[in-house]
Motif scaffolding. Sequence first.
Motif, short mmCIF file in Angstrom:
data_model
loop_
_atom_site.label_atom_id
_atom_site.label_comp_id
_atom_site.label_asym_id
_atom_site.label_seq_id
_atom_site.Cartn_x
_atom_site.Cartn_y
_atom_site.Cartn_z
N LYS A 182 0.94 -1.22 -0.01
CA LYS A 182 -0.07 -0.08 0.08
C LYS A 182 1.07 1.16 0.14
CE LYS A 182 -4.19 1.29 2.00
NZ LYS A 182 -3.99 2.74 2.61
N GLU A 183 1.80 1.31 0.94
CA GLU A 183 2.61 2.50 0.86
C GLU A 183 3.51 2.46 -0.50
OE1 GLU A 183 4.18 4.60 3.83
OE2 GLU A 183 1.70 4.25 3.80
N PHE A 184 3.79 1.42 -1.21
CA PHE A 184 4.52 1.46 -2.43
C PHE A 184 3.49 2.42 -3.22
CE2 PHE A 184 5.10 -0.48 -6.62
CZ PHE A 184 6.38 -0.38 -6.62
N ILE A 185 2.65 1.85 -3.26
CA ILE A 185 1.62 2.48 -4.03
C ILE A 185 1.40 4.09 -3.90
CG2 ILE A 185 -0.92 2.62 -5.27
CD1 ILE A 185 0.65 0.40 -6.43
N ASN A 186 1.19 4.32 -2.66
CA ASN A 186 0.94 5.69 -2.08
C ASN A 186 2.45 6.61 -2.61
OD1 ASN A 186 -1.20 5.31 -0.99
ND2 ASN A 186 -0.41 5.16 1.12
N GLN A 187 3.55 6.10 -2.68
CA GLN A 187 4.90 6.68 -2.95
C GLN A 187 5.03 6.86 -4.56
OE1 GLN A 187 7.01 8.03 -0.97
NE2 GLN A 187 5.77 7.40 0.89
N GLY A 188 3.91 6.23 -5.26
CA GLY A 188 3.80 6.46 -6.83
C GLY A 188 4.75 5.08 -7.49
N GLY A 189 4.71 4.18 -6.71
CA GLY A 189 5.53 2.90 -7.08
C GLY A 189 4.50 2.38 -8.43
N HIS A 207 -7.78 -4.47 7.86
CA HIS A 207 -6.44 -4.70 7.56
C HIS A 207 -6.65 -6.07 6.33
CE1 HIS A 207 -2.37 -5.07 6.94
NE2 HIS A 207 -2.32 -6.39 7.16
N ASN A 208 -7.57 -7.03 6.42
CA ASN A 208 -7.82 -8.04 5.73
C ASN A 208 -8.05 -7.66 4.29
OD1 ASN A 208 -7.23 -10.18 7.11
ND2 ASN A 208 -9.15 -10.65 8.04
N SER A 209 -8.80 -6.35 4.15
CA SER A 209 -8.97 -5.78 2.85
C SER A 209 -7.98 -5.08 2.48
CB SER A 209 -10.02 -5.03 3.02
OG SER A 209 -9.95 -3.79 2.14
N VAL A 210 -7.10 -5.12 1.65
CA VAL A 210 -5.80 -4.49 1.09
C VAL A 210 -6.14 -3.02 1.06
CG1 VAL A 210 -4.01 -4.11 -0.56
CG2 VAL A 210 -4.89 -6.52 0.00
N THR A 211 -7.05 -2.71 0.52
CA THR A 211 -7.49 -1.23 0.50
C THR A 211 -7.92 -0.58 1.56
OG1 THR A 211 -9.69 -1.78 -0.59
CG2 THR A 211 -7.49 -1.10 -2.01
N GLY A 212 -8.61 -1.34 2.50
CA GLY A 212 -9.37 -0.97 3.64
C GLY A 212 -8.48 -0.27 4.79
N SER A 213 -7.90 1.01 4.73
CA SER A 213 -7.29 1.33 5.78
C SER A 213 -8.05 2.01 6.87
CB SER A 213 -6.26 2.38 5.04
OG SER A 213 -6.99 3.61 4.40
N SER A 214 -9.28 2.46 6.39
CA SER A 214 -10.13 3.38 7.21
C SER A 214 -10.29 2.95 8.83
CB SER A 214 -11.26 3.66 6.68
OG SER A 214 -12.38 2.31 6.42
#
Length: 512
Positions: free
Chosen positions: A64-71, A170-177
């Motif tokens: 998730k962080e990788f994508i956030n950093q523009g990876g 956490h179980n959902s990769v996109t579910g950070s809320s």
Amino acid sequence: MDDLELDQVTKVISYHPRFLDHFLKTQNFIMNGDGPLPYDYRYYLAIIAAARHQCPYLVKMYEKEFINQGGNPDWLNGLDFIPPKLRAIYEINKILAHRPWLLRKEHIESLTRGKNSWSLSEVVHAMVLLSHFHSLSSFVFSCGLTQKLDGLSSPKLKTPPTVAAITSGHNSVTGSSAVADGNSLMHSAVAAGMAGAGSLPQYQPQKTVLSEITLNNNNHTNNNNNNSSSNSIDHHNHQLYCNNNAQSIAESLTNSGGVTGVVAAVTAAAFASSANAAAVLNKINAQPSATVEVLMERMKVLSQKQDECSEAELSNRFKNVEMQTAELPAAATVTPAEIPPVISHYIEDPNFQYQDFARRGAENIPNTFRIQDYSWDDHGYSLVNDLYEDVGTLLDQRFRCAYNLTYFTMGGVKNVDTSKFRRAIWNYIQCIYGIRHDDYDYGEVNQLLDRPLKMFIKTACCFPERITTKDYDSILVELQDSEKVHVNLMVMEARNQAELLYALREIMRYRT
Ligand SMILES: CC(C)C[C@H](N)C(=O)O
């Protein structure tokens, strides 16, 4: 700091605010601070390091962080989708994670030559990241977090509401809320931890938070252990314990497999000169594992001991502990089918695992790594600083903090000098990696760490993915959760340092 980083792991570390401060400073710097590697590389290295230990928790978080950093999202399809330069460091990732003693300067040489080559500073940055995330994976598993956070927990375990919220998020990769829910609880603890050394509390258990994050209810813990009933055999045996002969018999019995615990060793000493062996063993097997009271006695006696050991004897004692470690039950070979599909594409050669020293002969690398030849203080620290700005200093402070951290407590007992116990744990961890502290008497390891604790430590270091909450629950039952986490912090840091020592020694060899 990103909200995501105030995660469950950070919360558990916040049992120890002083350490948390150093941990976060280092982690922030190597991930987000000035440094030779581009950000997408850094996050990807975190992913492939955690994947070596099959730690979905960290893998998902850093994807998730990788994508956030523009990876580039393509890279998340696995090792076949990354640039050749990044791919080229995978071998070092693999070796450092499981058998760092196999690293050779040639590995570094091949990275730094030819097309797509790495600079030495980049290699050091990568090594610092890899060892950080290998050892953080050990921490995640050893605290029993993975079972809980990946929905693998057994139904009989209680799930505090906050943990449940985090788990579902956490179980959902996109579910950070859902993570925010848990984080809000921790802001004060983290803020306290980050407030600067001068204003740090020495010990802030953060009881409310802990009840939320504690994964098990350690009913054995109480604050009255100093009054715990001592059995008369123990008292009697304390006298006998001073007898060297009885002591060594006890030691060998302790490590013979059928006997567990320091209490057992003390008991063995009592009976060593008289009864037949079977009667002694029966008696011993009836004893519980090491009690805090007995451990304290042992530490006291050890610190009063004056006798000087010869060089040869010290070396023998190290070899003994090393051999006994190799005899602890080894985990079964991992087959590709057992690797969670969410991470298998980040793993190559999954059967390359930790190998016991007794079997290392096959690799013709039986040499002990001697701290007197290459140590963090004298060599590693300055080499890192030289090639990667201030990271040596940050790591140095972090290692020192982990090594020296104490509240002078043990279970519910106060004013205890626990240095012998903590040192035994630290040196035992590094012994697992073949590192010998030349001036240390490894006989103390056998006096202070019982077999179940050694097994836990070895598994946490070498096969962390095999640790279950049951394992966490069953060791050191008289200690508080914060103290078990303290042990796990030492596992993380001593292991991190062990990996770095091997890595940096080869960098040095490459340079000279
Ligand atoms: C691991 C624990 C036994 C450490 C101990 N509570 C101390 O303050 O030193």
